[in-house]
Design a protein around this motif. Structure first.
Motif, short mmCIF file in Angstrom:
data_model
loop_
_atom_site.label_atom_id
_atom_site.label_comp_id
_atom_site.label_asym_id
_atom_site.label_seq_id
_atom_site.Cartn_x
_atom_site.Cartn_y
_atom_site.Cartn_z
N LEU A 166 1.56 8.99 9.59
CA LEU A 166 2.92 9.17 9.47
C LEU A 166 3.63 8.91 7.83
CD1 LEU A 166 4.48 8.08 12.64
CD2 LEU A 166 4.42 10.47 12.09
N MET A 167 2.97 7.60 7.47
CA MET A 167 3.45 7.26 6.20
C MET A 167 2.92 8.23 5.18
SD MET A 167 5.30 4.56 6.21
CE MET A 167 5.34 3.97 4.56
N MET A 168 1.55 8.86 5.35
CA MET A 168 1.23 9.67 4.21
C MET A 168 1.85 10.85 4.25
SD MET A 168 -2.75 8.82 4.14
CE MET A 168 -2.95 9.30 5.98
N ALA B 264 -5.86 7.30 0.41
CA ALA B 264 -4.76 8.41 0.17
C ALA B 264 -3.11 7.61 0.29
CB ALA B 264 -4.73 9.34 1.33
N TYR B 265 -3.18 6.65 0.99
CA TYR B 265 -2.02 5.96 1.24
C TYR B 265 -1.47 5.19 -0.20
CZ TYR B 265 1.63 2.53 2.28
OH TYR B 265 2.90 1.70 2.68
N GLU B 266 -2.48 4.56 -0.77
CA GLU B 266 -2.44 3.77 -1.91
C GLU B 266 -1.96 4.77 -2.94
OE1 GLU B 266 -2.01 0.56 -2.61
OE2 GLU B 266 -2.25 0.30 -0.59
N ALA B 267 -2.70 5.78 -2.86
CA ALA B 267 -2.55 6.97 -4.10
C ALA B 267 -1.05 7.47 -3.99
CB ALA B 267 -3.23 8.04 -3.94
N LYS B 268 -0.32 7.76 -2.82
CA LYS B 268 0.88 8.20 -2.56
C LYS B 268 1.83 6.96 -3.04
CE LYS B 268 4.27 10.02 0.61
NZ LYS B 268 4.33 10.91 1.81
N GLN B 269 1.68 5.74 -2.71
CA GLN B 269 2.50 4.58 -3.18
C GLN B 269 2.68 4.57 -4.54
OE1 GLN B 269 4.47 3.11 -1.00
NE2 GLN B 269 3.50 4.45 0.17
N LYS B 270 1.35 4.75 -5.36
CA LYS B 270 1.29 4.61 -6.76
C LYS B 270 2.12 5.75 -7.47
CE LYS B 270 -2.20 4.62 -10.76
NZ LYS B 270 -3.42 4.51 -11.00
#
Length: 100
Positions: free
Chosen positions: A31-33, A89-95
């Motif tokens: 969901l976050m991604m 993928a989550y870390e990339a989105k946060q970045k």
């Protein structure tokens, strides 16, 4: 019309909660991604909305409303470990979000 709008919004929110409770296979990280929010975000928003209205609802109470059961029970039953790919993928989105 305002009363009807609030009534419709509340009904839509209840349907969203029911949908998420029925689809326990959907993990919060997914969901976050995809949507940039998860069940825990909804619980935090619920707590904030209560506080804005002078009501006291704590985070665990809100999570039980959102999850349809105590969070610890939901976690034991349904939560899986995030894969390395999901975490990346989550870390990339946060970045990307932090660069905006």
């Amino acid at each position: 019309m305002q009363d009807k709008t609030v009534e419709l919004e509340a009904a839509a929110f209840r349907q969203l909660l029911a949908h998420l409770q029925q689809h326990t296979e959907v993990q919060n990280i997914e969901l976050m991604m995809l949507a940039d929010f998860c069940r825990n975000c909804l619980a935090k928003w619920y707590v904030a909305a209560a506080a804005e209205r002078g009501m006291e609802v704590n985070y665990e109470q809100a999570r039980e409303i959102v999850y349809g059961m105590p969070y610890s029970e939901w976690k034991d039953r349904y939560q899986t470990d995030a894969t390395a790919e999901q975490l990346a993928a989550y870390e990339a989105k946060q970045k990307l979000k932090s660069q905006s």
